[in-house]
Scaffold this motif. Structure first.
Motif, PDB file in Angstrom:
ATOM      1  N   GLN A 191     -18.946  41.989   8.596  1.00  0.00           N
ATOM      2  CA  GLN A 191     -19.726  40.772   8.847  1.00  0.00           C
ATOM      3  C   GLN A 191     -21.063  41.068   9.528  1.00  0.00           C
ATOM      4  O   GLN A 191     -22.082  40.454   9.208  1.00  0.00           O
ATOM      5  CB  GLN A 191     -18.909  39.794   9.702  1.00  0.00           C
ATOM      6  N   ARG A 192     -21.045  42.001  10.489  1.00  0.00           N
ATOM      7  CA  ARG A 192     -22.288  42.248  11.244  1.00  0.00           C
ATOM      8  C   ARG A 192     -23.326  42.964  10.390  1.00  0.00           C
ATOM      9  O   ARG A 192     -24.509  42.649  10.450  1.00  0.00           O
ATOM     10  CB  ARG A 192     -22.008  43.027  12.533  1.00  0.00           C
ATOM     11  N   LEU A 193     -22.891  43.938   9.569  1.00  0.00           N
ATOM     12  CA  LEU A 193     -23.878  44.628   8.736  1.00  0.00           C
ATOM     13  C   LEU A 193     -24.494  43.648   7.737  1.00  0.00           C
ATOM     14  O   LEU A 193     -25.709  43.648   7.519  1.00  0.00           O
ATOM     15  CB  LEU A 193     -23.239  45.818   8.002  1.00  0.00           C
ATOM     16  N   LEU A 194     -23.637  42.811   7.178  1.00  0.00           N
ATOM     17  CA  LEU A 194     -24.115  41.792   6.234  1.00  0.00           C
ATOM     18  C   LEU A 194     -25.226  40.946   6.858  1.00  0.00           C
ATOM     19  O   LEU A 194     -26.276  40.716   6.261  1.00  0.00           O
ATOM     20  CB  LEU A 194     -22.923  40.903   5.845  1.00  0.00           C
ATOM     21  N   ARG A 195     -24.976  40.513   8.105  1.00  0.00           N
ATOM     22  CA  ARG A 195     -25.975  39.650   8.758  1.00  0.00           C
ATOM     23  C   ARG A 195     -27.224  40.419   9.151  1.00  0.00           C
ATOM     24  O   ARG A 195     -28.315  39.858   9.215  1.00  0.00           O
ATOM     25  CB  ARG A 195     -25.357  38.978   9.989  1.00  0.00           C
TER      26      ARG A 195
ATOM     27  N   VAL B 297     -28.526  43.329   7.640  1.00  0.00           N
ATOM     28  CA  VAL B 297     -29.383  43.923   6.582  1.00  0.00           C
ATOM     29  C   VAL B 297     -29.289  43.189   5.249  1.00  0.00           C
ATOM     30  O   VAL B 297     -30.012  43.546   4.313  1.00  0.00           O
ATOM     31  CB  VAL B 297     -29.069  45.435   6.374  1.00  0.00           C
ATOM     32  N   GLY B 298     -28.424  42.181   5.148  1.00  0.00           N
ATOM     33  CA  GLY B 298     -28.284  41.454   3.882  1.00  0.00           C
ATOM     34  C   GLY B 298     -27.233  42.100   2.983  1.00  0.00           C
ATOM     35  O   GLY B 298     -26.825  43.241   3.159  1.00  0.00           O
ATOM     36  N   LYS B 299     -26.828  41.307   1.957  1.00  0.00           N
ATOM     37  CA  LYS B 299     -25.674  41.678   1.121  1.00  0.00           C
ATOM     38  C   LYS B 299     -25.914  42.960   0.314  1.00  0.00           C
ATOM     39  O   LYS B 299     -25.019  43.804   0.180  1.00  0.00           O
ATOM     40  CB  LYS B 299     -25.370  40.503   0.183  1.00  0.00           C
ATOM     41  N   THR B 300     -27.129  43.124  -0.210  1.00  0.00           N
ATOM     42  CA  THR B 300     -27.367  44.236  -1.135  1.00  0.00           C
ATOM     43  C   THR B 300     -27.118  45.582  -0.453  1.00  0.00           C
ATOM     44  O   THR B 300     -26.350  46.406  -0.937  1.00  0.00           O
ATOM     45  CB  THR B 300     -28.815  44.169  -1.669  1.00  0.00           C
ATOM     46  N   LYS B 301     -27.789  45.783   0.663  1.00  0.00           N
ATOM     47  CA  LYS B 301     -27.662  47.074   1.364  1.00  0.00           C
ATOM     48  C   LYS B 301     -26.302  47.195   2.058  1.00  0.00           C
ATOM     49  O   LYS B 301     -25.724  48.278   2.123  1.00  0.00           O
ATOM     50  CB  LYS B 301     -28.790  47.222   2.401  1.00  0.00           C
TER      51      LYS B 301
ATOM     52  N   ARG C 158     -35.857  51.099   8.293  1.00  0.00           N
ATOM     53  CA  ARG C 158     -36.533  50.380   7.196  1.00  0.00           C
ATOM     54  C   ARG C 158     -35.730  49.150   6.766  1.00  0.00           C
ATOM     55  O   ARG C 158     -36.293  48.101   6.476  1.00  0.00           O
ATOM     56  CB  ARG C 158     -36.724  51.347   6.016  1.00  0.00           C
ATOM     57  N   ILE C 159     -34.397  49.267   6.748  1.00  0.00           N
ATOM     58  CA  ILE C 159     -33.597  48.128   6.271  1.00  0.00           C
ATOM     59  C   ILE C 159     -33.256  47.130   7.391  1.00  0.00           C
ATOM     60  O   ILE C 159     -32.566  46.152   7.161  1.00  0.00           O
ATOM     61  CB  ILE C 159     -32.309  48.587   5.543  1.00  0.00           C
TER      62      ILE C 159
END
Ligand SMILES: CCCCC/C=C/C(=O)SCCNC(=O)CCNC(=O)[C@H](O)C(C)(C)COP(=O)(O)OP(=O)(O)OC[C@H]1O[C@@H](n2cnc3c(N)ncnc32)[C@H](O)[C@@H]1OP(=O)(O)O
Length: 257
Positions: A144-148, A150-154, A172-173
């Motif tokens: 959940q935290r990575l999604l928030r 850097v966004g879904k793609t990365k 960068r991301i």
């Protein structure tokens, strides 16, 4: 404490993950000791900013894989729950938190760093969520935290490939606030912490809770919380001090009241 050590210095509460021979792999003991260290700093008025870092060449290479071998489903649930409770606690502690990342931040180690408000890394640090290679997936809140952050793609790319990324790519991301030369990591982290310490700790804590609330809420609810909090700030001495200091052309002296 066995797996964590602590040091207070000039308003900073340092927390060191201290299993360098195991690249600071996170076991149940470390989860408990980290929670104790954070709770102690939360109560300690001398501590204005909390910095978490690793002893040795890693921030943390993740959850301790050796404990997975004999883990029952109930034990796995308990470990995931306790780990998550720790990360949630760190995320919500009403003081600024910085992960000072001095090497590998993998799996649960990256999840710990993501629970902090800020991430400052040395230029040779490496990041990844390699859990998929073990036939599992991130379980300390990382999905959940990575999604928030850097966004879904990365986020999906990192979680589904398990590939590591460099500090430069992580910056960068949007995963990092800052990448600095290895020899300047501590100095730059302290500078960043000092900048935070010049502000009102009370207003920082209100601001943090408004932002965190908004991260999980519909926009209108977040905006309402912002307005309510904004009104509340006017009941504090620090708000008066900030405005007076500007008008009197001097530096504010915030008291956290
Ligand atoms: C139930 C909730 C779970 C929550 C979800 C979280 C899951 C996880 O985090 S799973 C773990 C994810 N992390 C990894 O898969 C990384 C594992 N480590 C490595 O791939 C490598 O160690 C490395 C690339 C980070 C570094 O390689 P190298 O420089 O060659 O160092 P060594 O591999 O020799 O490591 C030194 C020493 O540390 C032990 N170790 C490293 N990582 C872990 C770990 N995650 N758990 C347990 N032990 C670890 C490694 O075994 C070595 O120990 P000795 O063999 O005793 O010297």
């Amino acid at each position: 404490m066995e797996t964590v050590d602590v040091k207070k210095d000039n308003g900073i509460g340092w927390v060191f993950l201290n299993r360098p021979d195991k690249l600071n792999a996170i076991n149940m003991k470390m989860i408990q000791e980290l929670l104790t260290a954070i709770k102690n700093y939360e109560e300690d008025n001398e501590v204005k900013v909390i910095v978490i870092t690793g002893r040795g060449k890693a921030f943390s290479a993740g959850a301790d894989i050796s404990q997975f071998k004999e883990l029952t489903p109930a034990g796995a649930w308990e470990l995931a729950r306790k780990g998550r409770e720790l990360m949630d606690y760190i995320e919500r502690v009403p003081k600024p938190t910085i992960a000072m990342i001095n090497g590998y931040a993998l799996g649960g180690g990256l999840e710990l760093a993501m629970a902090c408000d800020f991430r400052i890394a040395s230029e040779d640090a490496m990041f990844g969520l390699p859990e998929i290679n073990l036939g599992i997936y991130p379980g300390f809140g990382g999905t959940q935290r990575l999604l928030r952050l850097v966004g879904k793609t990365k986020a999906l790319e990192m979680m589904m490939t398990g590939d590591r990324i460099t500090a430069q790519e992580a910056e960068r991301i949007g995963l990092l606030n800052k990448v600095v030369p290895k020899e300047k990591l501590e100095e730059e982290t302290i500078k960043f912490a000092q900048k935070l310490m010049e502000k009102s700790p009370l207003i920082l804590s209100i601001l943090k809770s408004v932002v965190l609330y908004g991260n999980d809420a519909p926009l209108l609810d977040g905006l309402n919380m912002e307005s309510l909090g904004w009104g509340f700030v006017f009941s504090t001495n620090d708000q008066k001090e900030g405005v007076n200091a500007f008008l009197e052309k001097r530096k504010p002296n915030f008291q956290g009241k």
